[in-house]
Motif scaffolding. Sequence first.
Motif, PDB file in Angstrom:
ATOM      1  N   GLN A  18       0.827  -1.209   0.000  1.00  0.00           N
ATOM      2  CA  GLN A  18       0.000   0.000   0.000  1.00  0.00           C
ATOM      3  C   GLN A  18       0.861   1.258   0.000  1.00  0.00           C
ATOM      4  O   GLN A  18       0.613   2.195  -0.757  1.00  0.00           O
ATOM      5  CB  GLN A  18      -0.940   0.005   1.207  1.00  0.00           C
ATOM      6  CG  GLN A  18      -1.895   1.175   1.218  1.00  0.00           C
ATOM      7  CD  GLN A  18      -2.851   1.135   0.050  1.00  0.00           C
ATOM      8  OE1 GLN A  18      -3.547   0.157  -0.142  1.00  0.00           O
ATOM      9  NE2 GLN A  18      -2.893   2.202  -0.742  1.00  0.00           N
ATOM     10  N   VAL A  19       1.892   1.290   0.846  1.00  0.00           N
ATOM     11  CA  VAL A  19       2.792   2.445   0.895  1.00  0.00           C
ATOM     12  C   VAL A  19       3.523   2.603  -0.444  1.00  0.00           C
ATOM     13  O   VAL A  19       3.689   3.719  -0.942  1.00  0.00           O
ATOM     14  CB  VAL A  19       3.793   2.312   2.071  1.00  0.00           C
ATOM     15  CG1 VAL A  19       4.847   3.401   2.023  1.00  0.00           C
ATOM     16  CG2 VAL A  19       3.055   2.337   3.398  1.00  0.00           C
ATOM     17  N   LEU A  20       3.936   1.486  -1.025  1.00  0.00           N
ATOM     18  CA  LEU A  20       4.635   1.523  -2.312  1.00  0.00           C
ATOM     19  C   LEU A  20       3.739   2.076  -3.416  1.00  0.00           C
ATOM     20  O   LEU A  20       4.163   2.933  -4.201  1.00  0.00           O
ATOM     21  CB  LEU A  20       5.126   0.115  -2.685  1.00  0.00           C
ATOM     22  CG  LEU A  20       5.931  -0.023  -3.961  1.00  0.00           C
ATOM     23  CD1 LEU A  20       7.229   0.750  -3.876  1.00  0.00           C
ATOM     24  CD2 LEU A  20       6.199  -1.502  -4.243  1.00  0.00           C
ATOM     25  N   THR A  21       2.501   1.618  -3.476  1.00  0.00           N
ATOM     26  CA  THR A  21       1.598   2.132  -4.504  1.00  0.00           C
ATOM     27  C   THR A  21       1.207   3.583  -4.222  1.00  0.00           C
ATOM     28  O   THR A  21       1.074   4.376  -5.150  1.00  0.00           O
ATOM     29  CB  THR A  21       0.343   1.253  -4.659  1.00  0.00           C
ATOM     30  OG1 THR A  21      -0.323   1.142  -3.407  1.00  0.00           O
ATOM     31  CG2 THR A  21       0.708  -0.124  -5.175  1.00  0.00           C
ATOM     32  N   ASP A  22       1.068   3.939  -2.962  1.00  0.00           N
ATOM     33  CA  ASP A  22       0.776   5.335  -2.604  1.00  0.00           C
ATOM     34  C   ASP A  22       1.900   6.266  -3.054  1.00  0.00           C
ATOM     35  O   ASP A  22       1.640   7.412  -3.433  1.00  0.00           O
ATOM     36  CB  ASP A  22       0.572   5.489  -1.094  1.00  0.00           C
ATOM     37  CG  ASP A  22      -0.737   4.906  -0.598  1.00  0.00           C
ATOM     38  OD1 ASP A  22      -1.612   4.573  -1.433  1.00  0.00           O
ATOM     39  OD2 ASP A  22      -0.882   4.766   0.638  1.00  0.00           O
ATOM     40  N   MET A  23       3.128   5.783  -3.002  1.00  0.00           N
ATOM     41  CA  MET A  23       4.273   6.589  -3.415  1.00  0.00           C
ATOM     42  C   MET A  23       4.145   7.030  -4.874  1.00  0.00           C
ATOM     43  O   MET A  23       4.637   8.081  -5.260  1.00  0.00           O
ATOM     44  CB  MET A  23       5.567   5.771  -3.211  1.00  0.00           C
ATOM     45  CG  MET A  23       6.839   6.468  -3.623  1.00  0.00           C
ATOM     46  SD  MET A  23       8.311   5.463  -3.362  1.00  0.00           S
ATOM     47  CE  MET A  23       8.143   4.222  -4.643  1.00  0.00           C
ATOM     48  N   HIS A  24       3.446   6.245  -5.680  1.00  0.00           N
ATOM     49  CA  HIS A  24       3.309   6.527  -7.113  1.00  0.00           C
ATOM     50  C   HIS A  24       2.051   7.322  -7.456  1.00  0.00           C
ATOM     51  O   HIS A  24       1.906   7.768  -8.600  1.00  0.00           O
ATOM     52  CB  HIS A  24       3.307   5.214  -7.907  1.00  0.00           C
ATOM     53  CG  HIS A  24       4.639   4.540  -7.899  1.00  0.00           C
ATOM     54  ND1 HIS A  24       5.609   4.822  -8.830  1.00  0.00           N
ATOM     55  CD2 HIS A  24       5.161   3.617  -7.067  1.00  0.00           C
ATOM     56  CE1 HIS A  24       6.681   4.085  -8.573  1.00  0.00           C
ATOM     57  NE2 HIS A  24       6.432   3.356  -7.506  1.00  0.00           N
ATOM     58  N   ARG A  25       1.179   7.508  -6.470  1.00  0.00           N
ATOM     59  CA  ARG A  25      -0.084   8.188  -6.742  1.00  0.00           C
ATOM     60  C   ARG A  25       0.167   9.595  -7.284  1.00  0.00           C
ATOM     61  O   ARG A  25       1.001  10.327  -6.775  1.00  0.00           O
ATOM     62  CB  ARG A  25      -0.932   8.258  -5.479  1.00  0.00           C
ATOM     63  CG  ARG A  25      -2.316   8.863  -5.739  1.00  0.00           C
ATOM     64  CD  ARG A  25      -3.233   8.790  -4.544  1.00  0.00           C
ATOM     65  NE  ARG A  25      -3.635   7.404  -4.319  1.00  0.00           N
ATOM     66  CZ  ARG A  25      -3.341   6.711  -3.217  1.00  0.00           C
ATOM     67  NH1 ARG A  25      -2.662   7.274  -2.246  1.00  0.00           N
ATOM     68  NH2 ARG A  25      -3.735   5.459  -3.080  1.00  0.00           N
ATOM     69  N   GLU A  30       6.942   9.288 -16.177  1.00  0.00           N
ATOM     70  CA  GLU A  30       8.340   9.691 -16.019  1.00  0.00           C
ATOM     71  C   GLU A  30       8.704   9.886 -14.547  1.00  0.00           C
ATOM     72  O   GLU A  30       9.755   9.439 -14.094  1.00  0.00           O
ATOM     73  CB  GLU A  30       8.605  10.977 -16.795  1.00  0.00           C
ATOM     74  CG  GLU A  30      10.049  11.417 -16.768  1.00  0.00           C
ATOM     75  CD  GLU A  30      10.283  12.680 -17.585  1.00  0.00           C
ATOM     76  OE1 GLU A  30      11.195  13.445 -17.211  1.00  0.00           O
ATOM     77  OE2 GLU A  30       9.583  12.891 -18.579  1.00  0.00           O
ATOM     78  N   GLN A  31       7.841  10.537 -13.796  1.00  0.00           N
ATOM     79  CA  GLN A  31       8.093  10.735 -12.365  1.00  0.00           C
ATOM     80  C   GLN A  31       8.101   9.398 -11.628  1.00  0.00           C
ATOM     81  O   GLN A  31       8.908   9.186 -10.726  1.00  0.00           O
ATOM     82  CB  GLN A  31       7.038  11.658 -11.758  1.00  0.00           C
ATOM     83  CG  GLN A  31       7.139  13.090 -12.205  1.00  0.00           C
ATOM     84  CD  GLN A  31       5.930  13.895 -11.781  1.00  0.00           C
ATOM     85  OE1 GLN A  31       4.796  13.425 -11.812  1.00  0.00           O
ATOM     86  NE2 GLN A  31       6.184  15.136 -11.373  1.00  0.00           N
ATOM     87  N   SER A  32       7.208   8.498 -12.011  1.00  0.00           N
ATOM     88  CA  SER A  32       7.138   7.178 -11.387  1.00  0.00           C
ATOM     89  C   SER A  32       8.418   6.387 -11.640  1.00  0.00           C
ATOM     90  O   SER A  32       8.965   5.755 -10.728  1.00  0.00           O
ATOM     91  CB  SER A  32       5.922   6.419 -11.924  1.00  0.00           C
ATOM     92  OG  SER A  32       5.765   5.192 -11.270  1.00  0.00           O
ATOM     93  N   ALA A  33       8.917   6.443 -12.874  1.00  0.00           N
ATOM     94  CA  ALA A  33      10.177   5.767 -13.194  1.00  0.00           C
ATOM     95  C   ALA A  33      11.329   6.378 -12.410  1.00  0.00           C
ATOM     96  O   ALA A  33      12.213   5.661 -11.917  1.00  0.00           O
ATOM     97  CB  ALA A  33      10.455   5.839 -14.695  1.00  0.00           C
ATOM     98  N   ASP A  34      11.317   7.703 -12.255  1.00  0.00           N
ATOM     99  CA  ASP A  34      12.368   8.389 -11.508  1.00  0.00           C
ATOM    100  C   ASP A  34      12.352   7.991 -10.038  1.00  0.00           C
ATOM    101  O   ASP A  34      13.397   7.696  -9.454  1.00  0.00           O
ATOM    102  CB  ASP A  34      12.215   9.901 -11.654  1.00  0.00           C
ATOM    103  CG  ASP A  34      13.342  10.670 -10.994  1.00  0.00           C
ATOM    104  OD1 ASP A  34      14.514  10.366 -11.286  1.00  0.00           O
ATOM    105  OD2 ASP A  34      13.051  11.569 -10.180  1.00  0.00           O
ATOM    106  N   VAL A  35      11.166   7.965  -9.438  1.00  0.00           N
ATOM    107  CA  VAL A  35      11.092   7.600  -8.024  1.00  0.00           C
ATOM    108  C   VAL A  35      11.487   6.131  -7.822  1.00  0.00           C
ATOM    109  O   VAL A  35      12.132   5.781  -6.828  1.00  0.00           O
ATOM    110  CB  VAL A  35       9.708   7.947  -7.412  1.00  0.00           C
ATOM    111  CG1 VAL A  35       8.643   6.925  -7.765  1.00  0.00           C
ATOM    112  CG2 VAL A  35       9.791   8.107  -5.913  1.00  0.00           C
ATOM    113  N   ASN A  36      11.154   5.262  -8.788  1.00  0.00           N
ATOM    114  CA  ASN A  36      11.596   3.867  -8.705  1.00  0.00           C
ATOM    115  C   ASN A  36      13.117   3.770  -8.757  1.00  0.00           C
ATOM    116  O   ASN A  36      13.724   3.026  -7.988  1.00  0.00           O
ATOM    117  CB  ASN A  36      10.991   3.039  -9.839  1.00  0.00           C
ATOM    118  CG  ASN A  36       9.624   2.524  -9.515  1.00  0.00           C
ATOM    119  OD1 ASN A  36       9.229   2.439  -8.352  1.00  0.00           O
ATOM    120  ND2 ASN A  36       8.876   2.175 -10.537  1.00  0.00           N
TER     121      ASN A  36
END
Length: 65
Positions: A18-25, A30-36
């Motif tokens: 849940q925390v991991l998916t919330d991080m991508h909300r 591009e931002q999601s790939a960067d945060v990963n």
Amino acid sequence: MSTLNTEANLPCPDDFYQVLTDMHRDLSDEQSADVNARLILLLSNHIGDQSVLEEAMRIAREHIS
């Protein structure tokens, strides 16, 4: 030389997911790939074992078709 622990090791895996998916909300692709990428680098630094990291990358790549 350590080996990668692939056994369940999180006390609350659903909570972590849940925390991991919330991080991508609300992030763009591009931002999601960067945060990963940032998360991978932070955790890799924490692990600090090249052989374990290489094993993890090999296993992760095995499942790509």
